[in-house]
Design an enzyme around this catalytic site. Structure first.
Site, PDB file in Angstrom:
ATOM      1  N   LYS A 110       0.793  -1.230   0.000  1.00 14.97           N
ATOM      2  CA  LYS A 110       0.000   0.000   0.000  1.00 14.97           C
ATOM      3  C   LYS A 110       0.824   1.278   0.000  1.00 14.97           C
ATOM      4  O   LYS A 110       0.267   2.366  -0.151  1.00 14.97           O
ATOM      5  CB  LYS A 110      -0.911   0.026   1.243  1.00 14.97           C
ATOM      6  CG  LYS A 110      -2.030  -1.015   1.221  1.00 14.97           C
ATOM      7  CD  LYS A 110      -2.960  -0.796   2.398  1.00 14.97           C
ATOM      8  CE  LYS A 110      -4.115  -1.773   2.413  1.00 14.97           C
ATOM      9  NZ  LYS A 110      -4.947  -1.620   3.621  1.00 14.97           N
ATOM     10  N   LYS A 190      -6.310 -10.823  -4.100  1.00 21.60           N
ATOM     11  CA  LYS A 190      -7.443 -10.970  -3.181  1.00 21.60           C
ATOM     12  C   LYS A 190      -8.507  -9.902  -3.470  1.00 21.60           C
ATOM     13  O   LYS A 190      -8.177  -8.802  -3.954  1.00 21.60           O
ATOM     14  CB  LYS A 190      -6.982 -10.930  -1.731  1.00 21.60           C
ATOM     15  CG  LYS A 190      -6.505  -9.593  -1.283  1.00 21.60           C
ATOM     16  CD  LYS A 190      -6.275  -9.522   0.209  1.00 21.60           C
ATOM     17  CE  LYS A 190      -5.856  -8.105   0.486  1.00 21.60           C
ATOM     18  NZ  LYS A 190      -5.514  -7.689   1.745  1.00 21.60           N
ATOM     19  N   LYS A 193     -11.347  -3.808  -1.039  1.00 18.40           N
ATOM     20  CA  LYS A 193     -12.188  -2.612  -1.107  1.00 18.40           C
ATOM     21  C   LYS A 193     -11.593  -1.569  -2.038  1.00 18.40           C
ATOM     22  O   LYS A 193     -12.295  -0.755  -2.585  1.00 18.40           O
ATOM     23  CB  LYS A 193     -12.297  -1.974   0.277  1.00 18.40           C
ATOM     24  CG  LYS A 193     -13.133  -2.752   1.249  1.00 18.40           C
ATOM     25  CD  LYS A 193     -13.194  -1.989   2.568  1.00 18.40           C
ATOM     26  CE  LYS A 193     -13.881  -2.769   3.634  1.00 18.40           C
ATOM     27  NZ  LYS A 193     -13.128  -2.748   4.899  1.00 18.40           N
TER      28      LYS A 193
HETATM   29  P1  AMP Z   1     -10.317  -4.742   5.867  1.00 14.47           P
HETATM   30  O1  AMP Z   1     -11.292  -4.600   4.753  1.00 14.47           O
HETATM   31  O2  AMP Z   1      -8.904  -4.738   5.369  1.00 14.47           O
HETATM   32  O3  AMP Z   1     -10.569  -3.850   7.021  1.00 14.47           O
HETATM   33  O4  AMP Z   1     -10.523  -6.217   6.417  1.00 14.47           O
HETATM   34  C1  AMP Z   1     -11.500  -6.569   7.369  1.00 14.47           C
HETATM   35  C2  AMP Z   1     -11.468  -8.063   7.588  1.00 14.47           C
HETATM   36  O5  AMP Z   1     -11.806  -8.748   6.377  1.00 14.47           O
HETATM   37  C3  AMP Z   1     -10.080  -8.577   7.982  1.00 14.47           C
HETATM   38  O6  AMP Z   1     -10.252  -9.609   8.956  1.00 14.47           O
HETATM   39  C4  AMP Z   1      -9.536  -9.166   6.714  1.00 14.47           C
HETATM   40  O7  AMP Z   1      -8.608 -10.204   6.936  1.00 14.47           O
HETATM   41  C5  AMP Z   1     -10.794  -9.673   6.043  1.00 14.47           C
HETATM   42  N1  AMP Z   1     -10.638  -9.696   4.579  1.00 14.47           N
HETATM   43  C6  AMP Z   1     -10.360  -8.631   3.776  1.00 14.47           C
HETATM   44  N2  AMP Z   1     -10.292  -9.006   2.483  1.00 14.47           N
HETATM   45  C7  AMP Z   1     -10.539 -10.345   2.464  1.00 14.47           C
HETATM   46  C8  AMP Z   1     -10.614 -11.325   1.419  1.00 14.47           C
HETATM   47  N3  AMP Z   1     -10.445 -11.001   0.138  1.00 14.47           N
HETATM   48  N4  AMP Z   1     -10.912 -12.605   1.767  1.00 14.47           N
HETATM   49  C9  AMP Z   1     -11.099 -12.944   3.065  1.00 14.47           C
HETATM   50  N5  AMP Z   1     -11.032 -12.073   4.097  1.00 14.47           N
HETATM   51  C10 AMP Z   1     -10.755 -10.786   3.812  1.00 14.47           C
END
Ligand code: AMP
Ligand code: TRP
Length: 323
Positions: A110, A190, A193
């Site tokens: 990032k 992956k 967002k």
């Molecule tokens: P974040 O959107 O980065 O705040 O992630 C929030 C939660 O969603 C965290 O526990 C991440 O590990 C999980 N997460 C984010 N992207 C993925 C994905 N593509 N697959 C599975 N878990 C995800």
């Protein structure tokens, strides 16, 4: 009861990866002593307009409640409402090393977008503070957070060794299916967002038509064999994993039920829409009443602060600050 804590950034609409990797496991762990927060301070590590942060935060909170987070059963709050998070992060920054933060892969991925801001670099320490403040034993997260959890464990252990027993050393709880949902258009990346591939990301708020369209267009391969093989067949394997996670089954088991890619895709789209439809209905109800959202979050902040204050004082006293 086991103390559980997790957080999610309000940096955009919650997607299928967030849901399968984290949120539904948060809901499943609510019988424990659970603390869940929208980590709004973390979202400041990448450029975001103030109005966007405000909107995203309310939408993220409403999405979590709509997904089944029950503020009567768990403590649900906004990170910035509990100032002990950045306070403890400071104490931990004075224990963490440049070297270990330099090794964080998410930072490397990032850093271009953050234009050299220090906050993105120290972000994993703030995450460690989020966890350690609550004496969390278990941290339900997706696979991409493994390294950050490891850092939280290392910081807790180092602090305890240096200053005496202060923190509980947490463990990550990473699901067997759905821990790493991949982008439907680029199955080697992956689902995220921030990716500018709207076709590759299924949002929690996508209607049935959009879900069908995106899943139908999901990138697969040309050998026509429905088989689970993450390396040779990333697209099909991603669809199998998604369906496995949604039906509490295994990707290998699911593969046996399908011969054609098209049939698998229809089943995946149907499972997603059936799961998301009731969530979307509840979401609208929460969004229609922002005062209620604020009330819920303020009760959560009060409850969280009681626990956080205690741990912070313990840590502050341990390093020699006068309480
Ligand atoms: P974040 O959107 O980065 O705040 O992630 C929030 C939660 O969603 C965290 O526990 C991440 O590990 C999980 N997460 C984010 N992207 C993925 C994905 N593509 N697959 C599975 N878990 C995800
Ligand atoms: N860093 C996590 C992510 O990007 C979000 C997060 C912040 C978190 N604080 C946390 C997750 C504490 C678990 C526990 O997904």
């Amino acid at each position: 009861m086991m103390r559980v804590l997790s957080g999610i950034q309000p940096s955009g609409t919650i997607h299928l990866g967030n849901y399968l990797g984290a949120i539904r496991n948060w809901v499943a762990e609510q019988h424990e002593d659970a603390y869940y927060c929208v980590v709004d301070l973390h979202s400041l590590t990448l450029p975001i307009e103030p109005s966007e942060l405000r909107e995203n935060t309310l939408e993220c909170a409403a999405s979590l409640l709509a997904s089944g987070i029950d503020p009567e059963r768990c403590t649900f709050f906004l990170q910035s409402h509990v100032p002990y998070h950045p306070q403890l992060a400071w104490l931990l920054e004075c224990v963490a090393t440049m070297g270990e933060l330099n090794r964080m892969t998410q930072y490397k991925e990032k850093s271009e977008k953050s234009q050299g801001k220090v906050g993105l670099f120290t972000y994993p320490v703030l995450m460690a503070a989020d966890i350690l403040l609550y004496d969390a034993v278990s941290v339900p997260v997706g696979d991409d957070q493994r390294q950050h959890i490891e850092l939280a464990r290392n910081l807790a252990e180092r602090f305890n060794t240096r200053y005496g027993p202060t923190f509980v050393v947490p463990e990550g709880a990473i699901p067997t299916a759905g821990a790493r949902v991949m982008d439907l258009q680029q199955p080697e990346r992956k689902m995220s967002k921030s990716v500018s591939s709207p076709l590759g990301t299924i949002s929690l708020l996508d209607g049935a038509d959009d879900v069908v369209k995106k899943v139908k267009k999901a990138v697969t391969d040309t050998d026509g064999d429905v088989r689970y093989d993450r390396v040779a067949k990333p697209g099909i394997s991603n669809l199998l994993e998604i369906l496995a996670a949604l039906t509490n089954s295994t990707p290998q088991g699911i593969a046996e039920h399908f011969e054609r890619y098209g049939d698998l895709k229809m089943a995946v789209a149907e499972a997603i829409t059936n799961t998301f439809r009731p969530v979307q209905e509840r979401y609208e109800t929460y969004m229609a009443d922002p005062a209620e959202l604020r009330r819920v979050m303020s009760i959560g902040a009060d409850r969280a602060s009681l626990v956080a204050a205690e741990t912070y004082r313990r840590a502050a006293a341990a390093v020699g600050l006068i309480n």
